[in-house]
Design a protein around this motif. Structure first.
Motif, PDB file in Angstrom:
ATOM      1  N   GLN A  25       0.825  -1.208   0.000  1.00 13.11           N
ATOM      2  CA  GLN A  25       0.000   0.000   0.000  1.00 13.11           C
ATOM      3  C   GLN A  25       0.860   1.259   0.000  1.00 13.11           C
ATOM      4  OE1 GLN A  25      -2.637  -0.983   3.416  1.00 13.11           O
ATOM      5  NE2 GLN A  25      -4.329  -0.634   1.995  1.00 13.11           N
ATOM      6  N   PHE A  26       1.911   1.245   0.792  1.00 12.60           N
ATOM      7  CA  PHE A  26       2.811   2.402   0.849  1.00 12.60           C
ATOM      8  C   PHE A  26       3.400   2.708  -0.523  1.00 12.60           C
ATOM      9  CE2 PHE A  26       7.375   3.625   1.212  1.00 12.60           C
ATOM     10  CZ  PHE A  26       7.189   4.943   1.598  1.00 12.60           C
ATOM     11  N   SER A  85       2.173   2.070  -3.310  1.00 13.34           N
ATOM     12  CA  SER A  85       1.105   2.401  -4.268  1.00 13.34           C
ATOM     13  C   SER A  85       0.364   3.677  -3.880  1.00 13.34           C
ATOM     14  CB  SER A  85       0.091   1.249  -4.344  1.00 13.34           C
ATOM     15  OG  SER A  85       0.678   0.075  -4.844  1.00 13.34           O
ATOM     16  N   SER A  86       0.925   4.435  -2.961  1.00 15.54           N
ATOM     17  CA  SER A  86       0.195   5.580  -2.416  1.00 15.54           C
ATOM     18  C   SER A  86       0.718   6.917  -2.915  1.00 15.54           C
ATOM     19  CB  SER A  86       0.281   5.565  -0.883  1.00 15.54           C
ATOM     20  OG  SER A  86       1.636   5.727  -0.469  1.00 15.54           O
ATOM     21  N   GLY A  87      -0.161   7.915  -2.898  1.00 14.13           N
ATOM     22  CA  GLY A  87       0.213   9.309  -3.143  1.00 14.13           C
ATOM     23  C   GLY A  87       1.055   9.521  -4.382  1.00 14.13           C
ATOM     24  N   LYS A  98       2.783   6.529  -6.315  1.00 13.75           N
ATOM     25  CA  LYS A  98       1.995   5.767  -7.277  1.00 13.75           C
ATOM     26  C   LYS A  98       2.265   6.203  -8.709  1.00 13.75           C
ATOM     27  CE  LYS A  98      -2.834   4.543  -8.256  1.00 13.75           C
ATOM     28  NZ  LYS A  98      -4.243   4.730  -7.805  1.00 13.75           N
TER      29      LYS A  98
END
Length: 375
Positions: free
Chosen positions: A109-110, A112-114, A117
């Motif tokens: 998730q990290f 794939s974030s902000g 990504k």
């Protein structure tokens, strides 16, 4: 003495009542069948094989199960393909125990974030969604794009391999810049996006067949349709706080068992140089040793796989040195065909003819020798 018979005893050939019929669900598939309806409610449709009311399509016919799409059994029970109902996109569902791999979802998730990504150097598999399995507090399902092995279909040109190496080098550099060590980035954990290469699709388990198993799928070369590569599987990856200083971890064995520092010690070590070794050894084994003409990468790879991890270059140094190496390669070299050391001579002659036909076409149409995908 009783006369011996050529016919074996009946009990040796008869199927017992407890034995599953050929082609029916295996134990590793029961979870997916039992969660079919729940996954449907979550927006994901499994193949007909896993529907609660599934009736094998070959029953009552002259067909055998291995010729039928719904007769194909998954090879890894924790990985399942599905269709995302909202847009009909094929995805991969990965079943994870949070007790066994407590950081995998968090790291995925990290990455794939902000802003991470959309970073063009990010080559970490995107995480679309995380599903909490009902009545299983320890288990989650990570939803990701459906990918295939990085070398399937085969590489056609040196330029295609150069682009693969560039993306993966930059992808691991990206992870290291964000203080994440992969710790298992061998060839099994590097895959490609098949969307452009195989636009008509393929069977998600028997990947060299069409979705209905009727033959081989149509595949384009990477030069014709550039693709993206991804680092996957963060099960033993770790994210560190740079304020704590250089990280030290006890060795965790990944897929590549040749790591020199793991052979000699069980002391805590910096995991980042081990990542460098993994990629260096992948290139050494899959290209320099297995194929002809990749000696131009050997000096860099030799440094990446040094026994002493403190002497290996950082990924920043690897990326910079690789860019210098690529700048020295001629267009002729980049457009040349990749040949395996053990390739069949007759098949190789055929591939040479078809390669040259494509090569001339690329030159006339000014198709780049290094096929870089759009961001």
């Amino acid at each position: 003495m009783a006369e011996q018979s050529d016919v074996p005893p009946a009990q040796d050939t008869a199927q017992t009542a407890d034995e599953p019929k050929p082609g029916t669900l295996g134990e590793s598939e029961f979870f997916w069948r039992d969660h079919w309806s729940w996954l449907q409610e979550c927006g994901y449709r499994l193949r007909p094989r896993y529907a609660p009311d599934w009736v094998p399509s070959w029953e009552g016919t002259s067909k055998t199960f291995y010729h039928c799409e719904d007769g194909v059994q998954i090879r890894v029970g924790r990985i399942m393909d599905a269709i995302r109902i909202s847009d009909n996109k094929r995805v991969a569902l990965k079943r994870i125990s949070k007790l066994e791999h407590p950081f995998e979802a968090e790291i995925g998730q990290f990455l794939s974030s902000g802003d991470l990504k959309t970073d063009p150097s990010n080559r970490c598999i995107p995480v679309y969604e995380i599903l909490q399995v009902p009545d299983e507090g320890d288990e989650i399902i990570i939803v990701m794009p459906l990918l295939r092995p990085y070398n399937s279909p085969r590489f056609d040109t040196f330029g295609e391999v150069v682009e693969f190496v560039r993306q993966i080098f930059e992808g691991l550099q990206f992870m290291h810049h964000h203080h994440v060590a992969h710790r298992d980035c061998d060839d099994c954990n590097i895959m490609l996006d098949p969307t452009e290469l195989l636009p008509s699709g393929y069977h998600p388990v028997d990947i060299n067949k069409k979705p209905d198993l009727s033959g081989r799928p149509k595949a384009y070369t990477r030069t014709q349709r550039p693709t993206k590569y991804y680092l996957i599987d963060f099960g033993i990856s770790r994210r560190y706080n740079p304020e704590d200083g250089p990280p030290l971890e006890y060795p965790i064995w990944g897929g590549d068992k040749t790591v020199p520092e793991f052979q000699k010690s069980d002391e805590k070590m910096d995991p980042f140089p081990t990542d460098v070794y993994y990629l260096g050894n992948l290139i050494r084994e899959d290209f320099i040793q297995a194929k002809l003409g990749f000696q131009f990468m050997e000096p860099l790879v030799v440094d990446m796989v040094q026994d002493d991890p403190t002497k290996r270059p950082t990924m920043d140094e690897v990326v910079a040195r690789f860019a210098t190496i690529v700048s020295s390669l001629s267009s002729w070299k980049l457009r040349s065909r990749v040949v395996g050391r053990k390739d069949n001579a007759i098949l190789g002659a055929y591939r040479t003819v078809t390669h040259w036909a494509r090569r001339v076409s690329y030159i006339v149409r000014r198709v780049p020798a290094i096929p870089t995908p759009k961001s």
